[in-house]
Each structure stands twice: as structure tokens, then as C-alpha cells.
Scaffold this motif. Structure first.
Motif, PDB file in Angstrom:
ATOM      1  N   PHE A  77       0.824  -1.207   0.000  1.00 42.72           N
ATOM      2  CA  PHE A  77       0.000   0.000   0.000  1.00 42.72           C
ATOM      3  C   PHE A  77       0.862   1.263   0.000  1.00 42.72           C
ATOM      4  O   PHE A  77       0.462   2.290  -0.547  1.00 42.72           O
ATOM      5  N   ALA A  78       2.042   1.214   0.586  1.00 43.12           N
ATOM      6  CA  ALA A  78       2.959   2.359   0.553  1.00 43.12           C
ATOM      7  C   ALA A  78       3.575   2.540  -0.833  1.00 43.12           C
ATOM      8  O   ALA A  78       3.952   3.653  -1.210  1.00 43.12           O
ATOM      9  N   VAL A  79       3.672   1.460  -1.594  1.00 45.84           N
ATOM     10  CA  VAL A  79       4.228   1.540  -2.944  1.00 45.84           C
ATOM     11  C   VAL A  79       3.281   2.307  -3.872  1.00 45.84           C
ATOM     12  O   VAL A  79       3.733   2.986  -4.803  1.00 45.84           O
ATOM     13  N   LYS A  80       1.981   2.228  -3.634  1.00 50.25           N
ATOM     14  CA  LYS A  80       1.003   2.862  -4.528  1.00 50.25           C
ATOM     15  C   LYS A  80       1.236   4.358  -4.710  1.00 50.25           C
ATOM     16  O   LYS A  80       1.348   4.822  -5.851  1.00 50.25           O
ATOM     17  N   PRO A  81       1.317   5.172  -3.657  1.00 48.59           N
ATOM     18  CA  PRO A  81       1.562   6.598  -3.889  1.00 48.59           C
ATOM     19  C   PRO A  81       2.961   6.854  -4.461  1.00 48.59           C
ATOM     20  O   PRO A  81       3.177   7.838  -5.177  1.00 48.59           O
TER      21      PRO A  81
END
Length: 93
Positions: free
Chosen positions: A64-68
């Protein structure tokens, strides 16, 4: 030129292709994160598998941190592509 403008992705075929590739990567990361959380949740029903579930929750959180990060990388790439076009136009003019 600014970041996160719709016209940045619609400038030419190259920018549309870059945008599409980043969207595919973003969607794939989203699915992987969801799968990690679902699998981790199921593993938490079994005491002996809770540690594995914890690792899957951590993996899901990282994804989920990779998405932004992907979104920002996409916008920086599109911005750089626009800067190249601006420089080409100035050299021709």
C-alpha cells in the motif's frame, strides 16, 4: 508545467503509453496488497499460522505504501517528458 495535470498524460503517444504502464503497475500492486491482507486475515484464524499472517499484513502495508510512490514516479516521469518537449520547441524556435 505542473504535476498531476490531466494534459500531461495526453500530450502524445509516449505520455499515454507511460501513463498506461504506470496504471497497470498501480493496479497490480493494489491487487497484491489486497490478497496479502486477505490471506493474512485467514491465517489469523489459526494460532499456529499467526506469525505468517503478521508477515502478510506487513507485506500488504508495504505494498500500500508503494502505490503513492508509483503515482509520484509516474507524474515526475510525465513532467520530465514535457520538459524535453519544451526544450525541443525552444531549440527549433
Amino acid at each position: 508545467m505542473s504535476l498531476f495535470l490531466h494534459q500531461n498524460r495526453e500530450r502524445n503517444e509516449d505520455t499515454r503509453r507511460v501513463y498506461a504502464l504506470f496504471e497497470i503497475a498501480h493496479t497490480a500492486v493494489d491487487f497484491l496488497a489486497a490478497l496479502a491482507f486477505i490471506a493474512g486475515s485467514v491465517l489469523f484464524f489459526y494460532k499456529s499460522l499467526q506469525e505468517a499472517g503478521t508477515w502478510l499484513f506487513l507485506l500488504g502495508s508495504i505494498l500500500f505504501a508503494v502505490k503513492p510512490t508509483l503515482r509520484l514516479a509516474r507524474e515526475l516521469k510525465l513532467y520530465a517528458m514535457g520538459r524535453q518537449e519544451d526544450l525541443k520547441a525552444r531549440l527549433k524556435g
